[in-house]
Design an enzyme around this catalytic site. Structure first.
Site, short mmCIF file in Angstrom:
data_model
loop_
_atom_site.label_atom_id
_atom_site.label_comp_id
_atom_site.label_asym_id
_atom_site.label_seq_id
_atom_site.Cartn_x
_atom_site.Cartn_y
_atom_site.Cartn_z
N GLY A 73 -12.44 8.75 2.64
CA GLY A 73 -11.58 8.95 3.95
C GLY A 73 -11.34 7.67 4.68
O GLY A 73 -11.78 6.44 4.16
N TYR A 133 -14.95 5.30 -12.87
CA TYR A 133 -14.56 4.08 -12.00
C TYR A 133 -15.14 2.81 -12.77
O TYR A 133 -14.45 1.65 -12.79
CB TYR A 133 -15.31 4.48 -10.79
CG TYR A 133 -15.38 3.22 -9.69
CD1 TYR A 133 -13.94 2.96 -9.02
CD2 TYR A 133 -16.20 2.50 -9.49
CE1 TYR A 133 -13.70 1.96 -8.09
CE2 TYR A 133 -16.15 1.63 -8.48
CZ TYR A 133 -14.88 1.38 -7.99
OH TYR A 133 -14.83 0.17 -6.83
N LYS A 168 -13.07 -0.63 -14.02
CA LYS A 168 -13.32 -2.08 -13.32
C LYS A 168 -14.02 -3.06 -14.29
O LYS A 168 -13.72 -4.25 -14.50
CB LYS A 168 -14.38 -1.87 -12.39
CG LYS A 168 -13.77 -1.03 -11.15
CD LYS A 168 -12.73 -1.69 -10.28
CE LYS A 168 -12.24 -1.15 -8.92
NZ LYS A 168 -11.17 -1.93 -8.28
N ALA A 186 -18.68 -3.62 0.66
CA ALA A 186 -18.28 -3.62 2.06
C ALA A 186 -18.01 -2.37 2.61
O ALA A 186 -17.94 -1.33 1.81
CB ALA A 186 -16.90 -4.41 2.39
N ASP A 222 0.92 -1.21 -0.15
CA ASP A 222 0.16 0.11 0.15
C ASP A 222 0.88 1.23 0.03
O ASP A 222 2.08 1.22 0.60
CB ASP A 222 -0.81 0.00 1.20
CG ASP A 222 -2.13 0.92 0.96
OD1 ASP A 222 -2.02 2.05 0.69
OD2 ASP A 222 -3.20 0.25 1.30
N SER A 268 -16.06 -4.44 -9.79
CA SER A 268 -16.91 -3.94 -9.08
C SER A 268 -18.26 -4.12 -9.60
O SER A 268 -18.15 -4.09 -10.88
CB SER A 268 -16.87 -2.23 -8.70
OG SER A 268 -17.72 -1.76 -8.33
N ALA A 277 -15.90 2.14 -15.72
CA ALA A 277 -14.85 1.89 -16.89
C ALA A 277 -13.76 0.88 -16.43
O ALA A 277 -13.32 0.35 -17.25
CB ALA A 277 -14.65 2.98 -17.81
N ASN A 307 -6.09 -5.61 -5.42
CA ASN A 307 -7.09 -4.95 -4.72
C ASN A 307 -7.04 -3.40 -4.83
O ASN A 307 -8.17 -2.89 -4.49
CB ASN A 307 -7.04 -5.66 -3.41
CG ASN A 307 -7.85 -4.76 -2.28
OD1 ASN A 307 -9.09 -4.84 -2.27
ND2 ASN A 307 -7.36 -3.81 -1.58
N1 LIG Z 1 -16.19 -0.90 -0.59
C1 LIG Z 1 -16.75 -1.45 -1.52
O1 LIG Z 1 -17.85 -1.55 -1.30
C2 LIG Z 1 -16.20 -1.85 -3.08
C3 LIG Z 1 -17.18 -2.13 -3.94
C4 LIG Z 1 -16.49 -2.28 -5.05
C5 LIG Z 1 -15.50 -2.53 -5.38
N2 LIG Z 1 -14.44 -2.23 -4.50
C6 LIG Z 1 -13.01 -2.27 -4.76
O2 LIG Z 1 -12.47 -3.04 -3.46
C7 LIG Z 1 -10.94 -2.58 -3.52
C8 LIG Z 1 -10.63 -2.27 -2.02
O3 LIG Z 1 -11.38 -1.21 -1.59
P1 LIG Z 1 -11.81 -0.64 -0.11
O4 LIG Z 1 -13.22 -0.60 -0.23
O5 LIG Z 1 -11.18 -1.64 0.79
O6 LIG Z 1 -10.97 0.68 -0.10
P2 LIG Z 1 -9.98 1.50 0.94
O7 LIG Z 1 -9.92 2.93 0.39
O8 LIG Z 1 -10.25 1.09 2.17
O9 LIG Z 1 -8.92 0.58 0.42
C9 LIG Z 1 -8.04 0.87 -0.85
C10 LIG Z 1 -6.49 0.72 -0.62
O10 LIG Z 1 -5.83 0.88 -1.85
C11 LIG Z 1 -4.70 1.63 -1.53
N3 LIG Z 1 -4.24 2.30 -2.76
C12 LIG Z 1 -4.63 3.34 -3.45
N4 LIG Z 1 -3.99 3.53 -4.66
C13 LIG Z 1 -2.82 2.70 -4.54
C14 LIG Z 1 -1.73 2.74 -5.49
N5 LIG Z 1 -1.66 3.34 -6.34
N6 LIG Z 1 -0.85 1.99 -4.96
C15 LIG Z 1 -1.05 1.16 -3.83
N7 LIG Z 1 -2.02 1.14 -2.92
C16 LIG Z 1 -2.88 1.99 -3.39
C17 LIG Z 1 -5.26 2.98 -0.67
O11 LIG Z 1 -4.22 3.50 0.12
C18 LIG Z 1 -6.19 2.07 0.31
O12 LIG Z 1 -5.60 1.66 1.43
C19 LIG Z 1 -10.81 -1.52 -4.44
O13 LIG Z 1 -10.23 -1.77 -5.56
C20 LIG Z 1 -12.28 -0.94 -4.66
O14 LIG Z 1 -12.59 -0.09 -6.13
C21 LIG Z 1 -14.95 -1.65 -3.15
#
Ligand SMILES: NC(=O)c1ccc[n+]([C@@H]2O[C@H](COP(=O)([O-])OP(=O)(O)OC[C@H]3O[C@@H](n4cnc5c(N)ncnc54)[C@H](O)[C@@H]3O)[C@@H](O)[C@H]2O)c1
Length: 301
Positions: free
Chosen positions: A194, A153, A157, A185, A36, A139, A155, A87
């Site tokens: 944030g 976004y 995914k 989640a 990360d 997603s 697009a 991820n």
């Molecule tokens: N939360 C949801 O309901 C949801 C829904 C669909 C898809 N997603 C996908 O699940 C994945 C995880 O998301 P989350 O909800 O845990 O979000 P989150 O923001 O809690 O975690 C994402 C992490 O990715 C890190 N990150 C961002 N850019 C980065 C980079 N260039 N290099 C390394 N790390 C990087 C961030 O610092 C962050 O800690 C993402 O790909 C998100 O698009 C989430």
């Protein structure tokens, strides 16, 4: 189920679902690379405190050199890569009319180019593993619609779903399986972007549904957020296991629900002399899905 002997890279594992995947896999015996651009060290400390083995990596996966650095660090530390969980992601809400080139580009760089770069550098190791596994974190915004102000976004995914299918064909003969998860989640991203999980729980339209499904009090935001990510990790971890037979498939994971999403090709209408009037006159049968063929399965060796 155990993952002893396996090395797993989790990108974006400093928070949210990635942190949860890393912790689960380490608890089940995998050696985990926690990548990360922030907070990776803290997650490794958590893993080590419970006897797990992990290393922190701070590379930015959205660049070619960053992803190369990540895979190099993983191999230097653990000697192999058996699974990669793509991820890391970003989601900046913005109406389509206001979406600039820069926002579209930044989103594609992290969400699409990142998985491309990381998978490209991990590919030789995944092939030599013999049971390599890749999980693309896509997603529902890619296919289900309903996510507001996220055309860019969706697009980014959607491209991961295409990459999943194509890579699944390429990896199959060498035992590399590539699948995608479409999770939901309560994380920082699900809120205002944030790290305020209370805010995510307060504002997410599905939070009450998730609380009910998971049997957690809606007022207990920290626990609800934690439970909502850990049930997604169960699906992701299984897709990283050598015994998992799936390849090129897409899985919904939300609040303990796990299900497969697929595409279907309707039987439609066929006429070698097809002209526009005939298309109009047969549009009902062309759009009908009463008879269809499902997207084919791709067997992994
Ligand atoms: N939360 C949801 O309901 C949801 C829904 C669909 C898809 N997603 C996908 O699940 C994945 C995880 O998301 P989350 O909800 O845990 O979000 P989150 O923001 O809690 O975690 C994402 C992490 O990715 C890190 N990150 C961002 N850019 C980065 C980079 N260039 N290099 C390394 N790390 C990087 C961030 O610092 C962050 O800690 C993402 O790909 C998100 O698009 C989430």
């Amino acid at each position: 189920m155990r993952f002893d002997g396996r090395v797993v890279i989790v990108t974006g594992a400093g928070a949210g679902m990635g942190r949860s995947h890393a912790k689960l896999l380490a608890a089940l015996g995998a050696r985990v690379v926690v990548n990360d651009i922030r907070n990776a060290g803290a997650v490794v400390t958590e893993i080590e405190a419970t006897g797990g083995i992990a290393v922190a990596d701070g590379h930015d996966i959205s660049t070619d050199s960053g992803s190369e650095g990540l895979v190099t660090a993983a191999v230097e530390r653990f000697g192999q890569v058996d699974a990669l969980i793509n991820n890391a992601g970003i989601a900046v809400h913005c109406a389509f009319a206001d979406t600039t080139y820069d926002l579209f580009d930044q989103t594609m760089r992290v969400n699409t180019y990142g998985p491309f770069f990381a998978t490209k550098y991990a590919w030789p190791y995944l092939r030599s593993s013999g049971t390599g596994r890749v999980v693309m974190v896509a997603s529902k915004a890619a296919v289900m619609g309903g996510a507001h102000d996220l055309v860019h976004y969706g697009a980014s995914k959607g491209a991961l779903l295409a990459m999943t299918r194509q890579l699944a064909f390429e990896g199959a003969a060498e035992g590399v399986a590539v699948n995608a998860v479409l999770p939901t989640a309560l994380t920082g991203m699900a809120g205002d972007g944030g790290d305020d999980l209370d805010q995510a729980v307060r504002t997410h339209a599905l939070a009450p549904h998730m609380a009910e499904r998971l049997g957690v009090d809606l007022a207990d935001a920290a626990r609800l957020a934690e439970r909502s990510t850990s049930v997604v990790s169960a699906v992701v971890a299984w897709l990283c296991h050598p015994a998992c037979p799936s390849n090129g498939e897409f899985f919904n994971a939300m609040a303990g629900e796990a299900s497969r999403l697929t595409f279907a090709l309707g039987t439609g209408f066929s006429d070698p002399e097809l002209i526009v009037d005939v298309v109009r006159d047969h549009f009902e049968v062309i759009t009908s899905m009463d008879s269809h063929t499902l997207m084919p399965s791709i067997a992994v060796r």
